[in-house]
Design a protein around this motif. Structure first.
Motif, short mmCIF file in Angstrom:
data_model
loop_
_atom_site.label_atom_id
_atom_site.label_comp_id
_atom_site.label_asym_id
_atom_site.label_seq_id
_atom_site.Cartn_x
_atom_site.Cartn_y
_atom_site.Cartn_z
N GLY A 351 127.30 53.35 78.35
CA GLY A 351 126.46 52.60 79.28
C GLY A 351 125.43 51.78 78.53
O GLY A 351 125.26 51.90 77.31
N LEU A 352 124.69 50.96 79.28
CA LEU A 352 123.72 50.06 78.67
C LEU A 352 122.30 50.30 79.15
O LEU A 352 121.39 49.59 78.75
N ALA A 353 122.11 51.29 79.99
CA ALA A 353 120.78 51.60 80.50
C ALA A 353 120.52 53.08 80.32
O ALA A 353 121.44 53.90 80.26
N SER A 354 119.25 53.43 80.23
CA SER A 354 118.88 54.84 80.07
C SER A 354 119.09 55.59 81.37
O SER A 354 119.23 55.00 82.45
N LEU A 355 119.10 56.90 81.26
CA LEU A 355 119.21 57.74 82.45
C LEU A 355 118.08 57.42 83.42
O LEU A 355 118.31 57.27 84.64
N ALA A 356 116.86 57.30 82.92
CA ALA A 356 115.71 57.04 83.79
C ALA A 356 115.88 55.71 84.52
O ALA A 356 115.55 55.60 85.72
N GLN A 357 116.40 54.69 83.85
CA GLN A 357 116.61 53.39 84.49
C GLN A 357 117.69 53.46 85.56
O GLN A 357 117.54 52.88 86.65
N MET A 358 118.78 54.17 85.26
CA MET A 358 119.84 54.30 86.25
C MET A 358 119.34 55.07 87.47
O MET A 358 119.64 54.71 88.62
N VAL A 359 118.57 56.12 87.24
CA VAL A 359 118.05 56.93 88.34
C VAL A 359 117.09 56.10 89.21
O VAL A 359 117.14 56.16 90.44
N GLU A 360 116.25 55.34 88.56
CA GLU A 360 115.29 54.51 89.31
C GLU A 360 116.02 53.51 90.20
O GLU A 360 115.64 53.29 91.36
N THR A 361 117.09 52.91 89.68
CA THR A 361 117.85 51.95 90.48
C THR A 361 118.59 52.64 91.61
O THR A 361 118.66 52.11 92.73
N ALA A 362 119.13 53.83 91.34
CA ALA A 362 119.79 54.60 92.41
C ALA A 362 118.81 54.93 93.52
O ALA A 362 119.14 54.86 94.71
N ALA A 363 117.59 55.31 93.14
CA ALA A 363 116.56 55.62 94.13
C ALA A 363 116.23 54.39 94.97
O ALA A 363 116.06 54.47 96.20
N ALA A 364 116.16 53.22 94.32
CA ALA A 364 115.85 51.98 95.03
C ALA A 364 116.95 51.62 96.03
O ALA A 364 116.70 50.91 97.01
N ARG A 365 118.16 52.08 95.77
CA ARG A 365 119.27 51.83 96.69
C ARG A 365 119.21 52.75 97.91
O ARG A 365 120.01 52.62 98.83
N GLY A 366 118.29 53.70 97.91
CA GLY A 366 118.13 54.59 99.05
C GLY A 366 119.07 55.77 99.08
O GLY A 366 119.27 56.39 100.12
N TYR A 367 119.65 56.10 97.92
CA TYR A 367 120.59 57.22 97.88
C TYR A 367 119.90 58.56 98.12
O TYR A 367 118.73 58.74 97.80
N SER A 368 120.66 59.49 98.66
CA SER A 368 120.20 60.86 98.82
C SER A 368 120.48 61.69 97.58
O SER A 368 119.77 62.66 97.30
#
Length: 577
Positions: A351-368
């Protein structure tokens, strides 16, 4: 859409190919491939960035940033031009054939003087590759199949590229003088996996200002035809866009007509004729009097035909009209139904992004919930170890709960070996929240062997999802030869979900396979397979493909609440965590 990003992505991928052809450093080649992917997926227009800002993009160091800056200012990169000059033009053309790598392409040129795809096909058919190392009968058969695959895809673009072009055009035309409505139609609205010409429909009383605005779009390189009813343009990349402008009171009929498919439209016109009506892009008319009966909305048109509105993704004449007549259309899964993504990667592997970055984007998508599933050690180039994976698990646990309502799952994407085994022993796998298992190699095994390896993976009690089950890459790699009916039956028997991979070059399972699999009662996971934060949005293409396969939300495990999802992963026959 920032087209400079795509231009630079293509340039860096070309340079990576040139490095491979000339026998350059494999790590350098992968570095340019990684940078190309990062720039292609970067949300900002890179032409507006300074060199220092370019270096903030994952995988883009000073040397690559300097080359990008040189290209953006001059349209050339000197070292790439120099490398191009050392490579016969035909060699890169040969590399476009699926399964034919740089070394084999160069061998064909140096040993047989073959410098084009047509030359190669002719040489195989004349049996002129005898004695050339690495070109046995099976390889030649694969090459011919690869050529056919590439030619079938010729002139068509992937769903994401078509969507970007269409959305840009629609967004610009929405502000055109007199434009009351505008949308894309055709095969793109039906979410087909590849698109030929992009169809755009607009509603306006006076079509001329809308047509003029269309021809003036920044993406237009050539106006092929300019009319009051239809205008055709070609983009800088050679893709064709067709705009049709209809009167506002014909909008619904036009949208139904130009969405298609042709076979679906034949069905609806047959129904119209039986009812004494005539259906066209301008409306539904009484066949005798010519009086308009419906036209303003698609719902009105279908209702007047005695049908409920049929979702565009179903309009392929696969029984949707008959199902609509019986009031048995499925309630299709939607993007809003998706509660989380179960197959994603970070910079711990490819991948090209850190775990923290991926998690932050997933949160912004409104995922549970959100699962990270980095590669396991059998994909050796990723250099995964137990220690690295356990360290990531600790990071996952630390981040869990830091974003309101988002729960994190720690998973892995395992590799299915030729015998159906997967990475790591059972006791280590038991520590994961979920395991996705996928085929990443040995694509040429025979049908029986491929079927056995997939079924054995399904039977592994730690495997929850089979990732991109056929391994196909659209236009570049055919799927493996396996008895999918047997595989689907095994998934239903073992409670193993099948993935609908939303990456636009995979869309695997494809729609026809989904239709077959759901007859067995299989459950599915719609995933993005994201390697960057931007690629998390690819899940929408997976949803579109799932709709084309008639899937409902209840058949898709990542529409379920987390508790139900966990129970599915720990069903009888699967060990508890």
């Amino acid at each position: 859409m920032a087209r400079p990003n795509e231009e630079v992505e293509a340039l860096l991928r070309e340079y990576a190919d040139l490095i491979a052809i000339t026998g350059g450093d494999a790590f350098k080649q992968r570095a340019y491939e990684r940078a190309a992917r990062a720039i292609g997926g970067h949300p900002e227009d890179i032409s507006r960035l300074e060199p220092a800002d370019l270096r903030e993009i994952p995988g883009v160091g000073k040397s690559i940033a300097d080359k990008v800056d040189e290209y953006l200012h001059t349209g050339h990169v000197s070292v790439i031009d120099e490398r191009r000059a050392t490579i016969p033009p035909g060699v890169r053309e040969l590399m476009s054939i699926p399964t034919l790598g740089p070394k084999k392409a160069m061998s064909l040129y140096e040993d047989r003087g073959i410098a084009s795809v047509d030359d190669l096909v002719a040489a195989i058919r004349r049996d002129e590759l005898q004695g050339l190392k690495g070109f046995g009968p099976k390889t030649q058969e694969n090459i011919l199949h690869g050529v056919e695959l590439a030619r079938q895809a010729g002139g068509r673009i992937l769903l994401d590229a078509a969507s970007s072009l269409a959305e840009e055009a629609v967004g610009e035309l929405a502000g055109a003088e007199g434009c009351e409505r505008v949308a894309f139609a055709g095969s793109l609205r039906r979410m087909k996996e590849t698109i030929g010409d992009i169809d755009i429909l607009a509603a306006a009383t006076d079509p001329d200002p809308v047509m003029d605005a269309f021809t003036a779009l920044p993406l237009v390189a050539e106006v092929v035809m300019h009319g009051s009813k239809k205008t055709t343009v070609r983009t800088t990349a050679g893709f064709q866009l067709d705009l049709r402008v209809l009167p506002p009171d014909s909008w619904g009929a036009g949208l139904q007509y130009f969405t298609g498919s042709q076979a679906h439209n034949i069905r609806t016109r047959e129904i119209a004729l039986r009812k004494g009506l005539k259906l066209s892009e301008y409306g539904l008319f009484d066949a005798k009097t010519g009086k308009k009966r419906a036209a303003r909305t698609e719902e009105d048109v279908y209702h007047r035909l005695g049908l409920p509105w049929i979702p565009p993704t179903l309009r392929e004449d696969r029984g949707e009209v008959a199902a609509a007549q019986r009031d048995e259309l499925p309630g299709l899964v939607t993007l809003e139904d998706i509660r989380g993504d179960l197959h994603t990667h970070t910079d711990l592997t490819d991948g090209l992004a850190s775990l923290a970055q991926m998690v932050e984007t997933a949160a912004a998508r409104g995922y549970s919930y959100y699962a990270v599933t980095d590669h396991a050690p059998e994909l050796r180039m990723q250099q995964m170890t137990e220690e690295k994976m356990l360290a990531q698990r600790e990071e996952v646990r630390t981040l869990d709960g830091k974003h309101r309502k988002l729960r994190l799952l720690h998973g892995t994407e395992l590799n299915i070996d030729p015998d159906g085994n997967v990475d790591w022993p059972g006791e280590f796998l038991a520590g994961f929240d979920l395991c996705v298992a996928s085929i990443h190699s040995h694509f040429g095994l025979d049908r029986a062997a491929q079927t056995r390896r997939l079924i054995r993976a399904c039977e592994n009690p730690h495997v929850n999802v089979i990732g991109h089950p056929t391994t196909r890459k659209i236009g570049s790699r055919a799927g493996i030869d396996a008895d999918l009916d047997e595989v689907f039956a095994a998934c239903a028997r073992t409670g193993t979900a099948l993935e609908v991979n939303g990456h636009p070059n995979r869309l695997d399972l494809r729609d026809e396979h989904i239709l077959l699999a759901r007859r067995h009662g299989v459950k599915f996971a719609i995933d993005s397979d994201a390697h960057t934060t931007g690629e998390l949005g690819h899940i929408r293409y997976g949803v579109g493909t799932a709709q084309r396969g008639w899937l409902t939300a209840d058949e898709v495990i990542n529409t379920w609440p987390l508790g139900r999802l966990r129970r599915f992963f720990r069903a009888p026959g699967r060990p508890g965590r």
